[in-house]
Design a protein around this motif. Sequence first.
Motif, mmCIF file in Angstrom:
data_model
loop_
_atom_site.group_PDB
_atom_site.id
_atom_site.type_symbol
_atom_site.label_atom_id
_atom_site.label_comp_id
_atom_site.label_asym_id
_atom_site.label_seq_id
_atom_site.Cartn_x
_atom_site.Cartn_y
_atom_site.Cartn_z
ATOM 1 N N VAL A 60 3.214 7.267 7.196
ATOM 2 C CA VAL A 60 2.255 6.756 6.223
ATOM 3 C C VAL A 60 2.965 5.789 5.288
ATOM 4 O O VAL A 60 4.026 6.089 4.753
ATOM 5 C CB VAL A 60 1.630 7.904 5.395
ATOM 6 N N LEU A 61 2.362 4.622 5.122
ATOM 7 C CA LEU A 61 2.876 3.648 4.168
ATOM 8 C C LEU A 61 2.048 3.775 2.901
ATOM 9 O O LEU A 61 0.829 3.939 2.960
ATOM 10 C CB LEU A 61 2.761 2.239 4.730
ATOM 11 N N THR A 62 2.691 3.723 1.764
ATOM 12 C CA THR A 62 1.974 3.848 0.503
ATOM 13 C C THR A 62 2.276 2.654 -0.385
ATOM 14 O O THR A 62 3.254 1.940 -0.186
ATOM 15 C CB THR A 62 2.380 5.122 -0.252
ATOM 16 N N CYS A 63 1.398 2.441 -1.339
ATOM 17 C CA CYS A 63 1.650 1.400 -2.329
ATOM 18 C C CYS A 63 1.261 1.933 -3.693
ATOM 19 O O CYS A 63 0.484 2.892 -3.805
ATOM 20 C CB CYS A 63 0.903 0.111 -2.001
ATOM 21 N N ASN A 64 1.798 1.311 -4.722
ATOM 22 C CA ASN A 64 1.526 1.732 -6.088
ATOM 23 C C ASN A 64 1.043 0.524 -6.872
ATOM 24 O O ASN A 64 1.840 -0.268 -7.357
ATOM 25 C CB ASN A 64 2.784 2.336 -6.715
ATOM 26 N N LEU A 65 -0.277 0.375 -6.945
ATOM 27 C CA LEU A 65 -0.888 -0.673 -7.747
ATOM 28 C C LEU A 65 -1.762 0.028 -8.787
ATOM 29 O O LEU A 65 -2.844 0.525 -8.462
ATOM 30 C CB LEU A 65 -1.745 -1.605 -6.883
ATOM 31 N N GLY A 92 -13.852 -8.122 -2.975
ATOM 32 C CA GLY A 92 -14.384 -7.490 -4.184
ATOM 33 C C GLY A 92 -13.372 -6.679 -4.974
ATOM 34 O O GLY A 92 -13.693 -6.168 -6.041
ATOM 35 N N VAL A 93 -12.156 -6.549 -4.471
ATOM 36 C CA VAL A 93 -11.128 -5.787 -5.180
ATOM 37 C C VAL A 93 -10.278 -6.761 -5.992
ATOM 38 O O VAL A 93 -9.806 -7.767 -5.461
ATOM 39 C CB VAL A 93 -10.226 -4.993 -4.198
ATOM 40 N N GLU A 94 -10.105 -6.488 -7.260
ATOM 41 C CA GLU A 94 -9.293 -7.332 -8.141
ATOM 42 C C GLU A 94 -7.828 -6.958 -7.953
ATOM 43 O O GLU A 94 -7.324 -6.025 -8.585
ATOM 44 C CB GLU A 94 -9.701 -7.114 -9.597
ATOM 45 N N ILE A 95 -7.146 -7.664 -7.087
ATOM 46 C CA ILE A 95 -5.741 -7.375 -6.798
ATOM 47 C C ILE A 95 -4.880 -8.288 -7.663
ATOM 48 O O ILE A 95 -5.051 -9.505 -7.649
ATOM 49 C CB ILE A 95 -5.429 -7.553 -5.301
ATOM 50 N N PRO A 96 -3.956 -7.712 -8.422
ATOM 51 C CA PRO A 96 -3.164 -8.512 -9.364
ATOM 52 C C PRO A 96 -2.125 -9.397 -8.687
ATOM 53 O O PRO A 96 -1.709 -9.146 -7.558
ATOM 54 C CB PRO A 96 -2.479 -7.454 -10.234
ATOM 55 N N ASP A 97 -1.711 -10.404 -9.417
ATOM 56 C CA ASP A 97 -0.632 -11.294 -8.975
ATOM 57 C C ASP A 97 0.690 -10.649 -9.365
ATOM 58 O O ASP A 97 1.278 -10.972 -10.388
ATOM 59 C CB ASP A 97 -0.790 -12.671 -9.627
ATOM 60 N N LEU A 98 1.117 -9.703 -8.540
ATOM 61 C CA LEU A 98 2.369 -8.982 -8.777
ATOM 62 C C LEU A 98 3.252 -9.089 -7.546
ATOM 63 O O LEU A 98 2.750 -9.171 -6.421
ATOM 64 C CB LEU A 98 2.092 -7.496 -9.053
ATOM 65 N N PRO A 99 4.576 -9.054 -7.752
ATOM 66 C CA PRO A 99 5.461 -9.077 -6.585
ATOM 67 C C PRO A 99 5.370 -7.760 -5.813
ATOM 68 O O PRO A 99 5.136 -6.702 -6.388
ATOM 69 C CB PRO A 99 6.855 -9.255 -7.189
ATOM 70 N N ILE A 100 5.540 -7.856 -4.509
ATOM 71 C CA ILE A 100 5.608 -6.667 -3.665
ATOM 72 C C ILE A 100 7.063 -6.255 -3.586
ATOM 73 O O ILE A 100 7.924 -7.066 -3.240
ATOM 74 C CB ILE A 100 5.059 -6.953 -2.254
#
Length: 100
Positions: free
Chosen positions: A24-29, A64-72
């Motif tokens: 499983v890959l996870t992310c933290n936004l 429709g998802v507000e995804i921020p301009d952040l580095p991965i």
Amino acid sequence: MTAELAHRAGDKVLQLPLTAGVVVLTCNLPGIDGVRLSRESLAGIFLGSIARWNDPLILAANPGVEIPDLPIVVVTRVDASGTTSVMTRHADRMDRGWPK
């Protein structure tokens, strides 16, 4: 089972070698639950061609998802494990440019 245990058990035991597992890959936004990643965007993240969360490929998979301009920031295991092997084989199937 060891050879000795198998011999002692005789015909009373049937040994079935099975393995089940999930990678499983996870992310933290913060503030965002469940980001969808296409195979192409996932490969791009690990290959380094996608470096920001608001990349057009990621935005396209999350209308429709507000995804921020952040580095991965990619965090990975570096040891040789079964999980590493599974993920590497899967990545190779996602993108043939995956390093061997």
